[in-house]
Write an enzyme that holds these catalytic residues in place. Structure first.
Site, PDB file in Angstrom:
ATOM      1  N   TYR A  49      29.903 -36.308 -12.432  1.00  0.00           N
ATOM      2  CA  TYR A  49      30.412 -37.633 -12.723  1.00  0.00           C
ATOM      3  C   TYR A  49      30.864 -38.384 -11.474  1.00  0.00           C
ATOM      4  O   TYR A  49      31.521 -37.816 -10.607  1.00  0.00           O
ATOM      5  CB  TYR A  49      31.580 -37.511 -13.699  1.00  0.00           C
ATOM      6  CG  TYR A  49      31.886 -38.794 -14.377  1.00  0.00           C
ATOM      7  CD1 TYR A  49      30.892 -39.434 -15.100  1.00  0.00           C
ATOM      8  CD2 TYR A  49      33.127 -39.384 -14.264  1.00  0.00           C
ATOM      9  CE1 TYR A  49      31.147 -40.635 -15.701  1.00  0.00           C
ATOM     10  CE2 TYR A  49      33.393 -40.590 -14.873  1.00  0.00           C
ATOM     11  CZ  TYR A  49      32.390 -41.216 -15.591  1.00  0.00           C
ATOM     12  OH  TYR A  49      32.639 -42.411 -16.188  1.00  0.00           O
TER      13      TYR A  49
ATOM     14  N   GLU B  57      33.069 -39.255 -23.942  1.00  0.00           N
ATOM     15  CA  GLU B  57      33.064 -40.654 -23.531  1.00  0.00           C
ATOM     16  C   GLU B  57      31.707 -41.143 -23.058  1.00  0.00           C
ATOM     17  O   GLU B  57      31.383 -42.305 -23.205  1.00  0.00           O
ATOM     18  CB  GLU B  57      34.101 -40.872 -22.415  1.00  0.00           C
ATOM     19  CG  GLU B  57      35.530 -40.794 -22.930  1.00  0.00           C
ATOM     20  CD  GLU B  57      36.546 -40.873 -21.803  1.00  0.00           C
ATOM     21  OE1 GLU B  57      36.332 -41.677 -20.883  1.00  0.00           O
ATOM     22  OE2 GLU B  57      37.537 -40.135 -21.858  1.00  0.00           O
TER      23      GLU B  57
ATOM     24  N   ASP C  31      43.128 -37.369 -19.426  1.00  0.00           N
ATOM     25  CA  ASP C  31      44.054 -38.217 -18.679  1.00  0.00           C
ATOM     26  C   ASP C  31      44.562 -39.274 -19.657  1.00  0.00           C
ATOM     27  O   ASP C  31      44.218 -39.258 -20.828  1.00  0.00           O
ATOM     28  CB  ASP C  31      43.399 -38.820 -17.435  1.00  0.00           C
ATOM     29  CG  ASP C  31      42.161 -39.645 -17.757  1.00  0.00           C
ATOM     30  OD1 ASP C  31      41.941 -39.965 -18.944  1.00  0.00           O
ATOM     31  OD2 ASP C  31      41.395 -39.974 -16.837  1.00  0.00           O
TER      32      ASP C  31
ATOM     33  N   ARG D  13      32.729 -41.288 -11.216  1.00  0.00           N
ATOM     34  CA  ARG D  13      34.013 -41.997 -11.170  1.00  0.00           C
ATOM     35  C   ARG D  13      35.139 -40.978 -11.256  1.00  0.00           C
ATOM     36  O   ARG D  13      35.545 -40.584 -12.336  1.00  0.00           O
ATOM     37  CB  ARG D  13      34.107 -43.025 -12.306  1.00  0.00           C
ATOM     38  CG  ARG D  13      33.175 -44.208 -12.107  1.00  0.00           C
ATOM     39  CD  ARG D  13      33.335 -45.257 -13.183  1.00  0.00           C
ATOM     40  NE  ARG D  13      32.572 -44.897 -14.374  1.00  0.00           N
ATOM     41  CZ  ARG D  13      31.369 -45.363 -14.681  1.00  0.00           C
ATOM     42  NH1 ARG D  13      30.781 -46.213 -13.873  1.00  0.00           N
ATOM     43  NH2 ARG D  13      30.766 -45.006 -15.777  1.00  0.00           N
TER      44      ARG D  13
ATOM     45  N   GLU E 118      43.928 -42.463 -20.113  1.00  0.00           N
ATOM     46  CA  GLU E 118      42.933 -43.269 -20.802  1.00  0.00           C
ATOM     47  C   GLU E 118      42.162 -42.428 -21.815  1.00  0.00           C
ATOM     48  O   GLU E 118      41.869 -42.884 -22.916  1.00  0.00           O
ATOM     49  CB  GLU E 118      41.973 -43.915 -19.793  1.00  0.00           C
ATOM     50  CG  GLU E 118      42.634 -44.845 -18.778  1.00  0.00           C
ATOM     51  CD  GLU E 118      43.274 -46.081 -19.409  1.00  0.00           C
ATOM     52  OE1 GLU E 118      42.764 -46.580 -20.427  1.00  0.00           O
ATOM     53  OE2 GLU E 118      44.304 -46.555 -18.855  1.00  0.00           O
TER      54      GLU E 118
ATOM     55  N   HIS F 179      38.158 -35.107 -13.725  1.00  0.00           N
ATOM     56  CA  HIS F 179      36.819 -34.590 -13.452  1.00  0.00           C
ATOM     57  C   HIS F 179      36.829 -33.766 -12.182  1.00  0.00           C
ATOM     58  O   HIS F 179      37.840 -33.653 -11.517  1.00  0.00           O
ATOM     59  CB  HIS F 179      35.835 -35.754 -13.285  1.00  0.00           C
ATOM     60  CG  HIS F 179      35.790 -36.670 -14.465  1.00  0.00           C
ATOM     61  ND1 HIS F 179      36.555 -37.809 -14.538  1.00  0.00           N
ATOM     62  CD2 HIS F 179      35.100 -36.607 -15.605  1.00  0.00           C
ATOM     63  CE1 HIS F 179      36.328 -38.411 -15.698  1.00  0.00           C
ATOM     64  NE2 HIS F 179      35.446 -37.704 -16.367  1.00  0.00           N
TER      65      HIS F 179
END
Length: 799
Positions: free
Chosen positions: A283, A9, A84, A285, A86, A328
DNA sequence: CAGTGAGCGAGCTTCCGCTTGACTT
């Protein structure tokens, strides 16, 4: 030679894992989602099982075509988006949009970016989990239906361009209700009594075990004390401990950066993004508090090296927040042994915070010793109590201590108490009784709102910051400082057997960077609470999530869940649309003494305003916008009437008349059809002729200072201005701005040079979008002139 | 980007979650 294509991503992630994979693999990034529901329509087919209509947004066309090309020449495509909802959906959309041959496509997942984890992922491919994809689709479609049916209702009933949604509307509700609590609150007074004793030459500070209610009672108590004797009746010592906080998630990082560094939520994310992109942290977020094994090992080595074995304790943390998906790791330094970040000051400061928090999370508890000293008062049943806390072993406190929000309880205590024994007699040096007031619940800071949203399971790490900016952009809430109010209080002091009484003043209730609801926010919330209480219910998201979990587990069809929701929801939308009037929050303030006309405060098309006269009457009503600091709720008739003293003539200057008034952008002075803003700390009613002239001259001076050159157009030629602005020199031509190439001297540009610059940079801006060239919201830099996207035969879904 | 506000009616606005640049006056 053909390679295997891995798609992740984020480009930073792509770069990192490319190193682990070797030359047989090419790693590319999708930059998040590559398809979405069409933007300008509902994008959901209500007649056919809520079938979503997915399109590739204009800014994703390029990525998709690049990925398509790479996929076509690859042996195998590995979809490596996050594990996940998304992420699974992204993989599925990639498979669809790139037209992937599923026999040559694999789905792989990893939670940490290490050689081992990636090798394991590659060896254990799976297929796309359609249940997860459906779960995401349900979430997406539900949010679209809520947002795109509620918002237009607001445009009709309240004001154009407003918005509502599952997340933002609850965020606004929180702020509106907190403000109501603040307004409702009446401070209760009490007296806090403290005594300083002489303990063998040192001071023992204590507080009375009970707070006193009134000044009379306090006076009596001090009088009693002036003749009393004091004796230590008890000295108790108990051990205590403190444990470190879990490593950072997005939400806790935002909170701590706000408390410790004063960063706004969006600033924290911007700085963290820079650290992430430069490979210095993981990461940013994430909702996970988990550290990978290798990270814990790195932390251990650091702790041993720096503090020794005694300070280390291996810990794992479990997430407490609702709806966490944990794709994450927690936010931590990539290399924990790296003490300082490279980059600017903000990056260094945020990195230090992250590093300390990470290391502390793997350290031992702090051991404390708490001491309470009780002092008896002769002839009185209350006691004075001194509380002390001594750190016996500092443990993690050597590195890091989490800060508190103002609403969290904290004990006020001192460090080491002077050595003291039971039975000792003490002399009171001073005793004070000070009037205190209970405090209203604190208004939310941005970070405190994020914390609350996370507790309610509303929003995701990637949306906390954008949501907060959306509700500010819609003008539902404002972030402001507000001055406190002067509060008087009574201070009674007993010293040398004399009681003195003084009335003192303090500033209290000062608010810095807090979120306040606006009139519009309050009104929209009231509207939603009246007709869509279920949507702004604090549990709505949680209920939705539990249905979505069932879909993910394969126990429910995604469109059945949508159907169950949509029926009643859509019926309410229709009913509200048909049966309710405009929702204006109208208040009748009274009658204008001069004309006898009614004066109202209400929300109009352009925001809150005052109206004098009725719309039904022959004569047109007069209108005036609210001024700074005024609110629909609180404005009085007298204040409202003042607004009709505009526009106000101020006199003449240079043979032209000057007028003060309040417009769309606040109060201004108009002169010679030019506008001059009145600074917001000045009362526009008080502006005199002299002050107006000053404002005009100040503005002219500023304009002169930023002007480099002006070519007044003659005949065919249009006026061209060369100005210097915040981003360097630029050209103004036909009300548009053009940047001047670096190598040119703006001073020396001729009229023709300027025209050339205007023409060559003309491709970036299009003026009037003809029909519907898609939403060219940003400057679409595509040189190709696309034809309109074909006539979409709008299915007349509502007959 | 500036004096609005009712109403007429065209055409526009809007959601949440993934992810970065391009670009600003």
């Amino acid at each position: 030679m053909a390679k295997n294509l891995v798609i992740v991503e984020s480009p930073a992630k792509a770069k990192t894992i490319e190193k682990f994979l070797g030359k047989d693999y090419q790693v590319m990034s999708s930059f998040g989602h590559i398809r979405d529901l069409e933007k300008n329509k509902l994008g959901v087919d209500l007649e056919h099982g809520y079938k979503p209509n997915y399109v590739i947004p204009p800014d994703k066309k390029k990525v998709v075509s690049q990925l398509k090309k790479a996929a076509a020449s690859a042996d195998k495509v590995l979809l490596a988006s996050d594990e996940d909802r998304e992420g699974e959906a992204i993989s599925w959309h990639l498979a669809e949009a790139l037209n992937l041959d599923m026999s040559k496509t694999e789905r792989i997942v990893f939670h940490e970016i290490t050689q081992g984890a990636i090798n394991r992922a590659i060896k254990n491919p799976r297929t796309i989990n359609y249940n997860l994809v459906y779960a995401q689709q349900a979430r997406r479609v539900l949010d679209r239906l809520v947002g795109y049916e509620l918002s237009p209702l607001l445009w009709k009933k309240v004001k154009p361009s407003l918005s509502a949604g599952r997340v933002q509307s609850v965020a606004v509700r929180l702020i509106v209700e907190r403000e109501e609590d603040v307004k409702k609150f009446t401070p209760a007074a009490h007296f806090k009594v403290t005594a300083d004793f002489d303990a063998n030459g040192k001071v023992l500070s204590t507080e009375l075990s009970r707070r006193l209610k009134e000044s009379k009672e306090s006076r009596q108590f001090l009088e009693h004390c002036s003749g009393a004797s004091f004796e230590v009746s008890q000295v108790e010592k108990k051990p205590g401990k403190k444990s470190p906080a879990a490593p950072f998630t997005t939400s806790t990082l935002q909170q701590e950066a706000s408390r410790k560094l004063g960063f706004s939520v969006s600033k924290t994310m911007m700085v963290a993004q820079k650290l992430y992109e430069s490979g210095q942290i993981t990461y940013m977020r994430t909702d996970s508090v988990t550290l990978s094994k290798s990270a814990r090992e790195m932390a251990r080595e650091e702790i041993l090296k720096e503090f020794g074995e005694k300070y280390h304790k291996s810990r794992t943390y479990a997430t407490k927040s609702k709806g966490a998906q944990e794709a994450h790791e927690a936010i931590r330094p990539t290399y924990i042994n790296k003490r300082d970040a490279s980059g600017d000051r903000d990056m260094k400061r945020l990195y230090e915070l992250i590093r300390k928090r990470t290391i502390a999370s793997q350290m031992s508890d702090a051991q404390l010793e708490k001491t309470n000293v009780h002092v008896d008062i002769s002839g009185h049943q209350e006691q004075f109590i001194g509380r002390g806390e001594v750190i016996v072993f500092d443990g993690f406190l050597k590195v890091y201590m989490e800060s508190r929000d103002e609403d969290e309880p904290g004990e006020n205590q001192q460090g080491l108490l002077p050595p003291i024994k039971k039975g000792e007699k003490l002399n009171a040096k001073e005793i004070h009784a000070i009037e205190r007031f209970s405090k209203h619940p604190p208004r939310y800071t941005e970070a405190a709102l994020v914390k609350k949203m996370e507790e309610l399971g509303i929003g995701r790490p990637s949306t906390y910051a954008p949501t907060i900016s959306t509700i500010q952009k819609r003008e539902y809430v404002v972030k402001e400082d507000r001055d406190g109010i002067k509060q008087k209080y009574l201070h009674l002091a007993l010293k040398d057997n004399k009681i003195r009484e003084k009335e003192k003043h303090e500033k209290t209730g000062y608010e810095k960077n807090k979120l306040f609801p606006t009139d519009i926010g309050i009104l929209v919330n009231k509207f939603l609470m009246s007709y869509f209480e279920n949507i702004v219910d604090y549990n709505f998201t949680a209920q939705v999530e539990s249905r979505i979990d069932k879909i993910a587990a394969g126990q429910e069809e995604w469109n059945k869940m949508i159907h169950d929701f949509y029926g009643a929801f859509h019926a309410t939308i229709q009913k509200t649309e048909e049966t309710t009037e405009r929702f204006r929050g109208e208040r009748l303030l009274g009658k204008d003494p001069g004309t006898g006309k009614n004066v109202y405060a209400k929300v109009g098309r352009y925001g809150p305003m005052i109206q004098m006269g009725d719309t039904e009457s022959e004569e047109k009503p007069r209108f005036a916008g609210l001024r700074k600091g005024q609110s629909l709720q609180e404005i009085t008739l007298e204040e409202a009437l003042e607004s009709f003293r505009f526009p106000k003539e101020l006199g003449e200057y240079e043979d032209k008349i000057m007028v003060s008034a309040i417009g769309r952008f606040g109060p201004y002075v108009r002169h010679d059809s030019k506008f001059f803003s009145i600074p917001k700390d000045e009362d526009p009613l008080e502006i005199t002729k002299e002050r107006a002239i000053e404002l005009i001259e100040e503005k002219r001076k500023r304009d002169r200072e930023k002007t480099i050159n002006i070519f007044t157009g003659e005949g065919e030629q249009k006026e061209i201005k060369v100005l210097k602005g915040r981003y360097g020199p630029y050209i103004v031509y036909e009300k548009k701005n053009y940047r001047i190439p670096k190598e040119q001297d703006p001073q020396a540009l001729s009229y023709e040079d300027c025209l050339k610059i205007v023409e060559t940079s003309g491709k970036t801006t299009r003026k009037t979008p003809k029909k519907k060239t898609g939403s060219s919201r940003a400057k679409s830099t595509s040189r190709k002139k696309k034809k309109t996207t074909g006539k979409s035969t709008t299915s007349g879904k509502k007959s």
